[in-house]
Write a protein that holds these residues in place. Sequence first.
Motif, short mmCIF file in Angstrom:
data_model
loop_
_atom_site.label_atom_id
_atom_site.label_comp_id
_atom_site.label_asym_id
_atom_site.label_seq_id
_atom_site.Cartn_x
_atom_site.Cartn_y
_atom_site.Cartn_z
N GLY A 120 -18.36 -8.24 15.28
CA GLY A 120 -17.11 -8.22 14.52
C GLY A 120 -17.16 -8.93 13.19
N ILE A 121 -18.31 -9.36 12.74
CA ILE A 121 -18.37 -10.16 11.51
C ILE A 121 -17.80 -9.40 10.32
CG2 ILE A 121 -19.92 -11.28 9.87
CD1 ILE A 121 -21.76 -11.92 12.31
N ILE A 122 -18.32 -8.22 10.05
CA ILE A 122 -17.80 -7.44 8.92
C ILE A 122 -16.44 -6.83 9.24
CG2 ILE A 122 -18.18 -5.36 7.54
CD1 ILE A 122 -21.11 -6.15 7.30
N PRO A 123 -16.23 -6.22 10.42
CA PRO A 123 -14.89 -5.66 10.68
C PRO A 123 -13.75 -6.66 10.52
CG PRO A 123 -16.46 -4.78 12.26
CD PRO A 123 -17.20 -5.84 11.47
N THR A 124 -13.95 -7.92 10.95
CA THR A 124 -12.85 -8.88 10.80
C THR A 124 -12.59 -9.24 9.34
OG1 THR A 124 -14.35 -10.77 11.17
CG2 THR A 124 -13.19 -9.88 13.10
N MET A 125 -13.56 -9.03 8.47
CA MET A 125 -13.32 -9.24 7.05
C MET A 125 -12.26 -8.27 6.52
SD MET A 125 -17.27 -9.74 5.74
CE MET A 125 -16.86 -9.55 4.00
N PHE A 126 -12.10 -7.15 7.22
CA PHE A 126 -11.16 -6.12 6.78
C PHE A 126 -9.94 -6.01 7.69
CE2 PHE A 126 -15.27 -4.98 4.99
CZ PHE A 126 -14.93 -4.80 3.65
N GLY A 127 -9.75 -7.01 8.57
CA GLY A 127 -8.49 -7.10 9.28
C GLY A 127 -8.50 -6.77 10.76
N THR A 128 -9.64 -6.38 11.32
CA THR A 128 -9.65 -6.12 12.77
C THR A 128 -9.47 -7.44 13.53
OG1 THR A 128 -12.05 -6.36 13.02
CG2 THR A 128 -11.20 -4.15 12.50
N GLN A 129 -8.97 -7.33 14.75
CA GLN A 129 -8.72 -8.50 15.59
C GLN A 129 -9.74 -8.54 16.74
OE1 GLN A 129 -6.24 -10.83 14.78
NE2 GLN A 129 -6.28 -9.53 12.93
N LEU A 130 -10.18 -9.76 17.04
CA LEU A 130 -11.09 -9.94 18.16
C LEU A 130 -10.38 -9.80 19.49
CD1 LEU A 130 -13.13 -13.11 17.09
CD2 LEU A 130 -13.96 -10.76 17.10
N PHE A 131 -11.11 -9.32 20.48
CA PHE A 131 -10.65 -9.48 21.86
C PHE A 131 -11.80 -10.08 22.66
CE2 PHE A 131 -12.44 -5.20 21.97
CZ PHE A 131 -13.14 -5.17 23.17
N ARG A 132 -11.47 -11.09 23.46
CA ARG A 132 -12.48 -11.82 24.21
C ARG A 132 -12.47 -11.40 25.67
NH1 ARG A 132 -12.39 -18.13 22.33
NH2 ARG A 132 -12.04 -17.81 20.09
N LEU A 133 -13.63 -11.53 26.27
CA LEU A 133 -13.76 -11.30 27.69
C LEU A 133 -13.68 -12.63 28.43
CD1 LEU A 133 -16.58 -8.63 27.57
CD2 LEU A 133 -14.12 -8.28 27.64
N LYS A 134 -13.60 -12.57 29.73
CA LYS A 134 -13.44 -13.78 30.52
C LYS A 134 -14.69 -14.66 30.42
CE LYS A 134 -10.34 -11.60 33.87
NZ LYS A 134 -10.16 -11.23 35.30
N ASP A 135 -14.49 -15.96 30.55
CA ASP A 135 -15.59 -16.91 30.43
C ASP A 135 -16.72 -16.58 31.39
OD1 ASP A 135 -14.30 -18.29 28.46
OD2 ASP A 135 -13.85 -20.07 29.66
N GLU A 136 -16.37 -16.13 32.60
CA GLU A 136 -17.42 -15.90 33.59
C GLU A 136 -18.35 -14.75 33.20
OE1 GLU A 136 -13.47 -14.53 35.60
OE2 GLU A 136 -14.16 -16.13 34.26
N LEU A 137 -17.91 -13.87 32.31
CA LEU A 137 -18.78 -12.80 31.82
C LEU A 137 -19.72 -13.29 30.72
CD1 LEU A 137 -16.17 -9.90 31.70
CD2 LEU A 137 -17.92 -10.33 33.44
N ASP A 138 -19.33 -14.34 30.02
CA ASP A 138 -20.16 -14.97 28.98
C ASP A 138 -20.76 -13.95 28.02
OD1 ASP A 138 -21.21 -17.07 27.59
OD2 ASP A 138 -22.94 -17.35 28.91
N THR A 139 -19.90 -13.15 27.45
CA THR A 139 -20.31 -12.07 26.57
C THR A 139 -19.57 -12.17 25.24
OG1 THR A 139 -20.73 -10.62 28.45
CG2 THR A 139 -20.40 -9.55 26.34
N LEU A 140 -20.25 -11.82 24.17
CA LEU A 140 -19.62 -11.85 22.85
C LEU A 140 -18.38 -10.97 22.80
CD1 LEU A 140 -22.87 -11.67 20.74
CD2 LEU A 140 -21.19 -13.49 20.56
N PRO A 141 -17.37 -11.37 22.04
CA PRO A 141 -16.16 -10.56 21.93
C PRO A 141 -16.38 -9.28 21.14
CG PRO A 141 -16.04 -12.40 20.43
CD PRO A 141 -17.28 -12.61 21.25
N GLY A 142 -15.48 -8.33 21.34
CA GLY A 142 -15.46 -7.13 20.52
C GLY A 142 -14.28 -7.19 19.56
N THR A 143 -14.01 -6.07 18.91
CA THR A 143 -12.86 -5.99 18.01
C THR A 143 -12.02 -4.78 18.36
OG1 THR A 143 -14.15 -4.75 16.37
CG2 THR A 143 -14.00 -7.15 16.08
N ARG A 144 -10.73 -4.86 18.03
CA ARG A 144 -9.83 -3.72 18.19
C ARG A 144 -9.73 -2.99 16.84
NH1 ARG A 144 -7.54 -4.51 23.05
NH2 ARG A 144 -7.31 -6.65 23.80
N PRO A 145 -9.68 -1.67 16.85
CA PRO A 145 -9.56 -0.92 15.58
C PRO A 145 -8.30 -1.33 14.82
CG PRO A 145 -10.03 0.55 17.42
CD PRO A 145 -9.72 -0.78 18.02
#
Length: 360
Positions: free
Chosen positions: A99-124
């Motif tokens: 999400g580094i570049i997408p968040t520069m243009f306004g996308t929002q992160l969504f995180r997964l649960k801690d137990e999954l220990d996975t990097l977040p994604g972004t919503r369009p």
Amino acid sequence: MANIDFKRFLDDVESRIDAAQEQRLEREWLDFSELKCTDPFFSPRRTPSPSSLEWPKAVINQAFDDMDWMLYLQLKGVSDTLAGEVGLLLSVRANYGTGIIPTMFGTQLFRLKDELDTLPGTRPLEDGVEALWKIAEKREIDYSQGLAPLVFEFGRRWKELTKDYPLITRYVYLYNPDLQGPFPLVDMLAGADIYYAFYDEPEWLHQALDHMTNVYLDFTAKWQKLYPPYDAGHSIEWGLMHRGKTILRNDAVMNLSEALYREFVAPYDHRIFEAIGGGMHFCGRGDHYIGAACEMEGLSCINLSQPEWNDMEKIYAASIDQGKLIIGLDSAEVLRAGKAGRNLRGLVQSGVALSAYRSL
């Protein structure tokens, strides 16, 4: 800020780095990247140097909330590499995900649960393709937005944190953040509606891909001016050395036919490889467009994460049979290919860099 005794952990890592071993591994990787491996495949090994310390567990969500944890997790990754036998080079990155570049243009992160220990994604973006067309028309790049400031702050903090540790400074490489690639970027910004644009609004799609290519190249140049790659001709990502200065991430391209890839995506990927050279990563299936990808000048290697989902003979024919390396290939596939009598030409590196597909 997290209460982390960085000196204790840095002292531990510094004491375990063997300069002679790191230099040997660098020479081996350089030979492999320059197509000089004389073995059937490349499988560099290191003599393990385990830590005497207990390294506390932390999860990636903590690292997004507190940069001390991000620094700690990357340092722990170096410790884990030193403790293992796989001959990866020592490396760290500003591990802020796709999400580094997408968040520069306004996308929002969504995180997964801690137990999954996975990097977040972004919503369009809320307005999807219409918002993307506006971004492409404005052609602006603002590094004060989204995750970008954290990426550059991580680089500054890492350099400051390690400045008094000569072995870490010399042998632990600070590599490129995950900038994805032109098509995955428009896919993340616009969402699923981007696939209608191939037919309904192709001119706008080309304009968006052109702008994201400019953003990718500009971000890479800005980063590498501050934190240069290994040398003028080689860089390191996930501990894997390759020719060129980037690894393009093309996961979303698996959704496209070869014809669509050639017409819409390949021209922009090619611009990046012509400008700075490097490799291409993809998760999932890529055998349907790999031939088109490997035709591009400047592409030196590929990296794929699920060989079992691909016709590997198509992959090998397009890549290693044409002098393109495969890096970070699952050792089970290397073993299967060898038993099947497939000549890997010394152009395949056996051993997955887990950091490529996991958060750590």
